[in-house]
Enzyme design. Structure first.
Site, mmCIF file in Angstrom:
data_model
loop_
_atom_site.group_PDB
_atom_site.id
_atom_site.type_symbol
_atom_site.label_atom_id
_atom_site.label_comp_id
_atom_site.label_asym_id
_atom_site.label_seq_id
_atom_site.Cartn_x
_atom_site.Cartn_y
_atom_site.Cartn_z
ATOM 1 N N ARG A 43 0.594 -0.977 -0.041
ATOM 2 C CA ARG A 43 -0.310 -0.436 0.110
ATOM 3 C C ARG A 43 0.806 1.512 -0.389
ATOM 4 O O ARG A 43 0.282 2.206 0.187
ATOM 5 C CB ARG A 43 -0.777 -0.134 0.904
ATOM 6 N N ARG B 228 -18.534 -1.699 9.073
ATOM 7 C CA ARG B 228 -17.259 -1.306 9.725
ATOM 8 C C ARG B 228 -16.940 -0.343 9.774
ATOM 9 O O ARG B 228 -17.433 1.020 9.310
ATOM 10 C CB ARG B 228 -16.163 -1.865 8.472
HETATM 11 P P1 AMP Z 1 -9.222 -3.372 4.221
HETATM 12 O O1 AMP Z 1 -9.554 -4.271 4.578
HETATM 13 O O2 AMP Z 1 -7.489 -3.813 3.222
HETATM 14 O O3 AMP Z 1 -9.502 -1.378 3.637
HETATM 15 O O4 AMP Z 1 -7.876 -2.997 5.424
HETATM 16 C C1 AMP Z 1 -8.187 -1.963 6.003
HETATM 17 C C2 AMP Z 1 -7.286 -1.502 7.008
HETATM 18 O O5 AMP Z 1 -6.066 -2.479 7.391
HETATM 19 C C3 AMP Z 1 -6.578 -0.106 6.673
HETATM 20 O O6 AMP Z 1 -7.368 1.162 6.051
HETATM 21 C C4 AMP Z 1 -5.283 0.366 6.697
HETATM 22 O O7 AMP Z 1 -5.752 0.529 7.864
HETATM 23 C C5 AMP Z 1 -5.034 -1.178 7.591
HETATM 24 N N1 AMP Z 1 -4.471 -1.681 6.466
HETATM 25 C C6 AMP Z 1 -4.034 -2.272 5.853
HETATM 26 N N2 AMP Z 1 -3.415 -3.420 4.745
HETATM 27 C C7 AMP Z 1 -2.245 -2.396 4.873
HETATM 28 C C8 AMP Z 1 -1.240 -1.918 4.123
HETATM 29 N N3 AMP Z 1 -1.206 -3.148 3.680
HETATM 30 N N4 AMP Z 1 -0.117 -1.156 5.483
HETATM 31 C C9 AMP Z 1 -0.424 -0.447 5.749
HETATM 32 N N5 AMP Z 1 -2.236 -0.213 6.493
HETATM 33 C C10 AMP Z 1 -3.117 -1.426 6.181
#
Ligand code: AMP
Length: 214
Positions: A88, A160
């Site tokens: 990311r 969420r």
């Molecule tokens: P997601 O379900 O992929 O949208 O992730 C939810 C949250 O988890 C994001 O908004 C970040 O706060 C954290 N997160 C997930 N993957 C990453 C990553 N590769 N780097 C940093 N934060 C992450």
């Protein structure tokens, strides 16, 4: 097949990643799911990640990279995997490239699921998440069979915290700022394939399979 899913939060990359994983019979590795599981279990990692996630910010790179490098080194990843939500940031992508290079490996393809911001905001407010098994739904496009209840495990679905409108805006800002540069990064490596994520789910999936050479 080693695949990365790119795209804004809410672009549908999680749904597509699950379908691709099933199609190729490879693990679907979602860093968001890993963090949510850790929060649920009350682990140290979960405690550290929660504050960032609730604020719509990224968890610091050092908490993510080792976790993913360790996960893709496990036996079930020998045939490949699909990374959803990682990398990311550019430093995460560079760490991944280096960790793979050390094993004489590389990512095959980065799929960018393109969706404009205005569509994202509408979509995310309709998203529902199962705290029991991690399944995701959408009240319009992927509704559960029984309203508000998970098809897989019967748990009550939730919105969420990080899908709430004000957090979504913040997450989009973070996406444009920190994650979008990855498009150029993988383009530079000749690995980027873009698909139109505003199309119906099955069409997006077909476009992805096509992009993967099927
Ligand atoms: P997601 O379900 O992929 O949208 O992730 C939810 C949250 O988890 C994001 O908004 C970040 O706060 C954290 N997160 C997930 N993957 C990453 C990553 N590769 N780097 C940093 N934060 C992450």
């Amino acid at each position: 097949m080693k695949i990365i899913m790119l795209g804004a939060p809410g672009a549908g990359k999680g749904t597509q990643a699950a379908k691709i994983a099933a199609h190729y019979d490879i693990p679907h590795i979602s860093t968001g799911d890993i963090f949510r599981a850790n929060i649920k279990q009350g682990t140290e990692l979960g405690k550290k990640a929660k504050a960032y996630m609730d604020a719509g910010a990224l968890v610091p790179d050092e908490l993510v990279v080792d976790l993913v490098v360790d996960r893709i080194g496990q036996d079930d990843c020998a045939k490949g995997y699909i990374l959803d939500g990682f990398p990311r940031t550019i430093p995460q992508a560079e760490s991944l490239t280096e960790a793979l290079m050390a094993k004489n490996e590389a990512i095959d393809c980065a799929i960018d699921v393109e969706v404009p911001d205005e569509n994202i905001i509408n979509r995310m407010s309709g998203r529902r998440y199962c705290p029991g098994c991690g399944a995701t739904y959408h009240i319009v496009s992927i509704p559960p069979k029984k309203e508000g209840i998970c098809d897989n495990c019967g748990a009550e679905l939730i919105l969420r915290d990080d899908d709430k409108a004000e957090t979504v805006k913040k997450r989009l800002e973070v996406y444009h700022d920190q994650t979008q540069p990855l498009i150029e990064y993988y383009q530079g490596q000749g690995k980027l394939r873009a698909v139109d994520g505003t199309k119906p789910m099955e069409e997006v999936f077909e476009a992805i399979l096509h992009a993967l050479g099927e």
